[in-house]
Design a protein around this motif. Structure first.
Motif: not given
Length: 66
Positions: A15-19, A21-28, A32-33, A35-44
């Motif tokens: 779930x990368x943000x679009x490239x 200048x602020x993509x790294x900051x947006x990614x960090x 948490x959000x 990670x929760x989406x990917x966790x739900x995909x893994x569990x379901x």
């Protein structure tokens, strides 16, 4: 490995943000959000992708004895 640990590892890649200048900051900021989406995909994953009939005990049955 637990779903929470896997989601922390794979969320930034899946779930990368679009490239930009602020993509790294947006990614960090959204880690948490994401990670929760990917966790739900893994569990379901069985419900999302369907359970494959392979003629042996499913992973859940082997791990949890269900």
């Amino acid at each position: 490995m637990h779903a929470a640990n896997l989601s922390i590892i794979f969320a930034p890649t899946l779930l990368q943000p679009p490239p930009g200048p602020s993509s790294f900051a947006l990614s960090m900021t959204n880690l948490g959000k994401s990670a929760n989406i990917v966790k739900s995909l893994i569990l379901q994953q069985n419900w999302i992708f369907g359970e494959e009939e392979i003629g042996r005990a499913s992973c859940r049955e082997r791990v949890y004895g269900e």
